[in-house]
Design a protein around this motif. Structure first.
Motif, PDB file in Angstrom:
ATOM      1  N   ILE A  47       0.782  -1.324  -0.005  1.00  0.00           N
ATOM      2  CA  ILE A  47       0.054   0.044   0.174  1.00  0.00           C
ATOM      3  C   ILE A  47       1.198   1.154  -0.012  1.00  0.00           C
ATOM      4  O   ILE A  47       1.616   1.539   1.214  1.00  0.00           O
ATOM      5  CB  ILE A  47      -0.921  -0.228   1.111  1.00  0.00           C
ATOM      6  CG1 ILE A  47      -1.803  -1.397   1.378  1.00  0.00           C
ATOM      7  CG2 ILE A  47      -1.949   1.205   1.276  1.00  0.00           C
ATOM      8  CD1 ILE A  47      -2.665  -1.435   2.553  1.00  0.00           C
ATOM      9  N   ALA A  48       0.671   2.001  -1.188  1.00  0.00           N
ATOM     10  CA  ALA A  48       1.580   3.178  -1.082  1.00  0.00           C
ATOM     11  C   ALA A  48       0.705   4.372  -0.679  1.00  0.00           C
ATOM     12  O   ALA A  48       1.380   5.627  -0.217  1.00  0.00           O
ATOM     13  CB  ALA A  48       2.010   3.555  -2.609  1.00  0.00           C
ATOM     14  N   MET A  49      -0.465   4.428  -0.649  1.00  0.00           N
ATOM     15  CA  MET A  49      -1.298   5.792  -0.334  1.00  0.00           C
ATOM     16  C   MET A  49      -2.755   5.020   0.155  1.00  0.00           C
ATOM     17  O   MET A  49      -3.135   4.060   0.140  1.00  0.00           O
ATOM     18  CB  MET A  49      -1.425   6.653  -1.456  1.00  0.00           C
ATOM     19  CG  MET A  49      -2.444   6.338  -2.368  1.00  0.00           C
ATOM     20  SD  MET A  49      -2.435   7.512  -3.881  1.00  0.00           S
ATOM     21  CE  MET A  49      -3.916   7.101  -4.575  1.00  0.00           C
ATOM     22  N   GLY A  50      -2.972   6.266   1.254  1.00  0.00           N
ATOM     23  CA  GLY A  50      -4.275   5.582   1.906  1.00  0.00           C
ATOM     24  C   GLY A  50      -5.451   5.892   0.939  1.00  0.00           C
ATOM     25  O   GLY A  50      -5.548   6.335  -0.039  1.00  0.00           O
ATOM     26  N   GLY A  51      -6.755   5.385   1.438  1.00  0.00           N
ATOM     27  CA  GLY A  51      -7.849   5.379   0.505  1.00  0.00           C
ATOM     28  C   GLY A  51      -8.792   4.323   0.922  1.00  0.00           C
ATOM     29  O   GLY A  51      -8.583   3.439   1.890  1.00  0.00           O
ATOM     30  N   PRO A  52     -10.224   3.999   0.545  1.00  0.00           N
ATOM     31  CA  PRO A  52     -10.892   2.948   0.696  1.00  0.00           C
ATOM     32  C   PRO A  52     -10.573   1.588   0.262  1.00  0.00           C
ATOM     33  O   PRO A  52      -9.988   1.742  -0.897  1.00  0.00           O
ATOM     34  CB  PRO A  52     -12.445   3.720   0.023  1.00  0.00           C
ATOM     35  CG  PRO A  52     -11.859   4.262  -1.161  1.00  0.00           C
ATOM     36  CD  PRO A  52     -10.456   4.971  -0.562  1.00  0.00           C
ATOM     37  N   PHE A  53     -10.898   0.485   1.005  1.00  0.00           N
ATOM     38  CA  PHE A  53     -10.493  -0.720   0.588  1.00  0.00           C
ATOM     39  C   PHE A  53     -12.049  -0.949  -0.373  1.00  0.00           C
ATOM     40  O   PHE A  53     -12.767  -0.768  -0.289  1.00  0.00           O
ATOM     41  CB  PHE A  53     -10.575  -1.693   1.730  1.00  0.00           C
ATOM     42  CG  PHE A  53      -9.321  -1.822   2.604  1.00  0.00           C
ATOM     43  CD1 PHE A  53      -8.251  -0.947   2.148  1.00  0.00           C
ATOM     44  CD2 PHE A  53      -9.066  -2.905   3.434  1.00  0.00           C
ATOM     45  CE1 PHE A  53      -6.992  -1.103   2.802  1.00  0.00           C
ATOM     46  CE2 PHE A  53      -8.066  -3.119   3.930  1.00  0.00           C
ATOM     47  CZ  PHE A  53      -6.782  -2.391   3.540  1.00  0.00           C
ATOM     48  N   SER A  54     -11.507  -1.980  -1.370  1.00  0.00           N
ATOM     49  CA  SER A  54     -12.541  -2.557  -2.327  1.00  0.00           C
ATOM     50  C   SER A  54     -13.564  -3.233  -1.229  1.00  0.00           C
ATOM     51  O   SER A  54     -13.100  -4.129  -0.158  1.00  0.00           O
ATOM     52  CB  SER A  54     -12.194  -3.350  -3.124  1.00  0.00           C
ATOM     53  OG  SER A  54     -11.218  -2.793  -3.984  1.00  0.00           O
ATOM     54  N   VAL A  55     -14.892  -3.333  -1.506  1.00  0.00           N
ATOM     55  CA  VAL A  55     -15.844  -4.017  -0.642  1.00  0.00           C
ATOM     56  C   VAL A  55     -16.199  -5.346  -1.377  1.00  0.00           C
ATOM     57  O   VAL A  55     -16.202  -5.449  -2.767  1.00  0.00           O
ATOM     58  CB  VAL A  55     -17.370  -3.441  -0.737  1.00  0.00           C
ATOM     59  CG1 VAL A  55     -18.319  -4.168  -0.184  1.00  0.00           C
ATOM     60  CG2 VAL A  55     -17.049  -2.105  -0.022  1.00  0.00           C
ATOM     61  N   PHE A  56     -15.809  -6.295  -0.734  1.00  0.00           N
ATOM     62  CA  PHE A  56     -16.286  -7.914  -0.989  1.00  0.00           C
ATOM     63  C   PHE A  56     -17.192  -8.279  -0.499  1.00  0.00           C
ATOM     64  O   PHE A  56     -16.977  -8.975   0.915  1.00  0.00           O
ATOM     65  CB  PHE A  56     -14.952  -8.648  -1.121  1.00  0.00           C
ATOM     66  CG  PHE A  56     -13.758  -8.368  -1.875  1.00  0.00           C
ATOM     67  CD1 PHE A  56     -13.628  -8.901  -3.105  1.00  0.00           C
ATOM     68  CD2 PHE A  56     -12.803  -7.540  -1.590  1.00  0.00           C
ATOM     69  CE1 PHE A  56     -12.695  -8.571  -4.043  1.00  0.00           C
ATOM     70  CE2 PHE A  56     -11.887  -6.991  -2.359  1.00  0.00           C
ATOM     71  CZ  PHE A  56     -11.634  -7.600  -3.621  1.00  0.00           C
ATOM     72  N   ARG A  57     -18.483  -8.345  -0.816  1.00  0.00           N
ATOM     73  CA  ARG A  57     -19.636  -8.910  -0.439  1.00  0.00           C
ATOM     74  C   ARG A  57     -19.738 -10.425  -0.197  1.00  0.00           C
ATOM     75  O   ARG A  57     -19.446 -11.220  -1.055  1.00  0.00           O
ATOM     76  CB  ARG A  57     -21.011  -8.405  -1.046  1.00  0.00           C
ATOM     77  CG  ARG A  57     -21.006  -6.853  -1.370  1.00  0.00           C
ATOM     78  CD  ARG A  57     -22.622  -6.281  -1.337  1.00  0.00           C
ATOM     79  NE  ARG A  57     -22.515  -4.945  -1.473  1.00  0.00           N
ATOM     80  CZ  ARG A  57     -22.335  -3.958  -0.473  1.00  0.00           C
ATOM     81  NH1 ARG A  57     -22.195  -4.556   0.737  1.00  0.00           N
ATOM     82  NH2 ARG A  57     -22.353  -2.825  -0.792  1.00  0.00           N
ATOM     83  N   GLY A  58     -20.041 -10.773   0.934  1.00  0.00           N
ATOM     84  CA  GLY A  58     -20.129 -12.268   1.314  1.00  0.00           C
ATOM     85  C   GLY A  58     -18.684 -12.801   1.616  1.00  0.00           C
ATOM     86  O   GLY A  58     -18.704 -14.167   1.646  1.00  0.00           O
ATOM     87  N   VAL A  59     -17.729 -11.977   1.869  1.00  0.00           N
ATOM     88  CA  VAL A  59     -16.483 -12.440   1.741  1.00  0.00           C
ATOM     89  C   VAL A  59     -15.822 -12.029   3.274  1.00  0.00           C
ATOM     90  O   VAL A  59     -16.002 -11.050   3.629  1.00  0.00           O
ATOM     91  CB  VAL A  59     -15.231 -11.892   0.976  1.00  0.00           C
ATOM     92  CG1 VAL A  59     -13.955 -12.090   1.220  1.00  0.00           C
ATOM     93  CG2 VAL A  59     -15.653 -12.403  -0.427  1.00  0.00           C
ATOM     94  N   ASP A  60     -15.093 -13.299   4.096  1.00  0.00           N
ATOM     95  CA  ASP A  60     -14.434 -12.882   5.365  1.00  0.00           C
ATOM     96  C   ASP A  60     -12.919 -12.565   4.904  1.00  0.00           C
ATOM     97  O   ASP A  60     -12.347 -13.256   4.077  1.00  0.00           O
ATOM     98  CB  ASP A  60     -14.618 -14.195   5.896  1.00  0.00           C
ATOM     99  CG  ASP A  60     -15.955 -14.431   6.678  1.00  0.00           C
ATOM    100  OD1 ASP A  60     -16.547 -13.573   7.022  1.00  0.00           O
ATOM    101  OD2 ASP A  60     -16.223 -15.716   6.840  1.00  0.00           O
ATOM    102  N   ARG A  61     -12.501 -11.593   5.331  1.00  0.00           N
ATOM    103  CA  ARG A  61     -10.961 -11.062   5.223  1.00  0.00           C
ATOM    104  C   ARG A  61     -10.474 -11.175   6.464  1.00  0.00           C
ATOM    105  O   ARG A  61     -10.536 -11.067   7.576  1.00  0.00           O
ATOM    106  CB  ARG A  61     -11.248  -9.642   4.687  1.00  0.00           C
ATOM    107  CG  ARG A  61     -11.936  -9.567   3.380  1.00  0.00           C
ATOM    108  CD  ARG A  61     -11.966  -8.226   2.680  1.00  0.00           C
ATOM    109  NE  ARG A  61     -10.237  -8.104   2.429  1.00  0.00           N
ATOM    110  CZ  ARG A  61      -9.739  -6.777   1.708  1.00  0.00           C
ATOM    111  NH1 ARG A  61     -10.703  -5.750   1.454  1.00  0.00           N
ATOM    112  NH2 ARG A  61      -8.805  -6.590   1.455  1.00  0.00           N
ATOM    113  N   THR A  62      -9.055 -11.452   6.215  1.00  0.00           N
ATOM    114  CA  THR A  62      -7.899 -11.307   7.092  1.00  0.00           C
ATOM    115  C   THR A  62      -6.736 -10.552   6.595  1.00  0.00           C
ATOM    116  O   THR A  62      -6.148 -11.027   5.621  1.00  0.00           O
ATOM    117  CB  THR A  62      -7.697 -12.813   7.666  1.00  0.00           C
ATOM    118  OG1 THR A  62      -8.738 -13.421   8.168  1.00  0.00           O
ATOM    119  CG2 THR A  62      -6.464 -12.479   8.861  1.00  0.00           C
TER     120      THR A  62
END
Length: 198
Positions: A47-62
Motif C-alpha cells: 500500500i503506497a497511499m491511503g484510501g477506501p478498501f474494495s468491498v467484497f460482499r459475502g467474503v471474510d477477510r484477514t
C-alpha cells in the motif's frame, strides 16, 4: 492439483487501477476465478497511499502486516491499528473500510474466503507443530527457515495446495522463525473418522 512451491520475490506484481499500490497474487481457487467468484484467495499487497478498501460482499477477510509502518483501518464497526507484524486481523469484507498509512509503504498478507463456500483460517507459528489434515491451504515462511515435510523453506518461500489432502509436520530451522499457515475447508467437507477423535 499437485503441490505448488512459490517465492515472494518471483510473484508478478499488478499495479492498482488507482495507483495506490500493487498486488502479488499467491493463489486463487478455483483456478481461473476472478475477484467476483473465487472460493479462497491469498495475496500480498503493498500500500503506497491511503484510501477506501474494495468491498467484497459475502467474503471474510484477514489482513496481516508483513513489512513497513502499517496502517489504520476504520469502519463503522471497528477502528484498528495494524502496526505489529505477523498479527492477523479479521474483518467482514462487506464493510466499508478506510485505510490510512501510519508512515511509509505498508506490505500486507491478505486472505479472503467466500463465506457461503467454506471457512479459512490464518495463524502464525513459531514452534514445531503437526497441522490438521486439510485439502486446501498455504504455508509461507515469514522469518527464518522452516523444515516442512521433507524440505526446507527459506524466508519468503512457501507452498500451497488445493483439492489434495495434506498433513504437515513443520519445524523451525533457525532462531526466531515464523510461519504463516492458511487452511481452507469447503462447506461440504466431511471429517474423516480418524479426525473425529472417537
Amino acid at each position: 492439483m499437485s503441490l505448488q512451491r512459490f517465492s515472494r520475490s518471483a510473484l508478478a506484481e499488478t499495479p492498482w487501477k488507482n495507483g495506490g499500490g500493487t498486488t502479488q497474487e499467491v493463489v486463487c481457487f478455483p483456478p481461473g476465478a476472478g475477484l467476483d467468484d473465487f472460493d479462497w484467495r491469498v495475496s500480498i499487497a503493498t500500500i503506497a497511499m491511503g484510501g477506501p478498501f474494495s468491498v467484497f460482499r459475502g467474503v471474510d477477510r484477514t489482513i496481516m502486516l508483513l513489512e513497513g509502518d502499517g496502517v489504520r483501518l476504520q469502519s463503522a464497526a471497528f477502528d484498528h491499528v495494524l502496526d505489529a507484524p505477523h498479527q492477523p486481523f479479521a474483518f467482514d469484507g462487506d464493510a466499508a473500510v478506510e485505510c490510512h498509512l501510519l508512515g511509509g509503504l505498508s506490505t500486507d498478507f491478505n486472505l479472503m474466503a467466500r463465506r457461503a463456500r467454506g471457512e479459512a483460517t490464518l495463524r502464525v507459528l513459531s514452534e514445531m507443530a503437526v497441522l490438521d489434515r486439510s485439502a486446501h491451504g498455504l504455508l509461507m515462511t515469514l522469518d527464518g527457515q522452516w523444515r516442512v515435510g521433507g524440505g526446507t523453506l527459506k524466508q519468503g518461500q512457501g507452498v500451497w495446495w488445493t483439492e489434495e489432502p495434506h498433513t504437515w509436520t513443520v519445524k523451525p530451522a533457525s532462531r526466531g522463525a515464523r510461519l504463516a499457515v492458511v487452511q481452507w475447508r469447503p462447506d461440504d467437507a466431511v471429517p474423516a473418522l480418524d479426525d473425529l477423535h472417537i
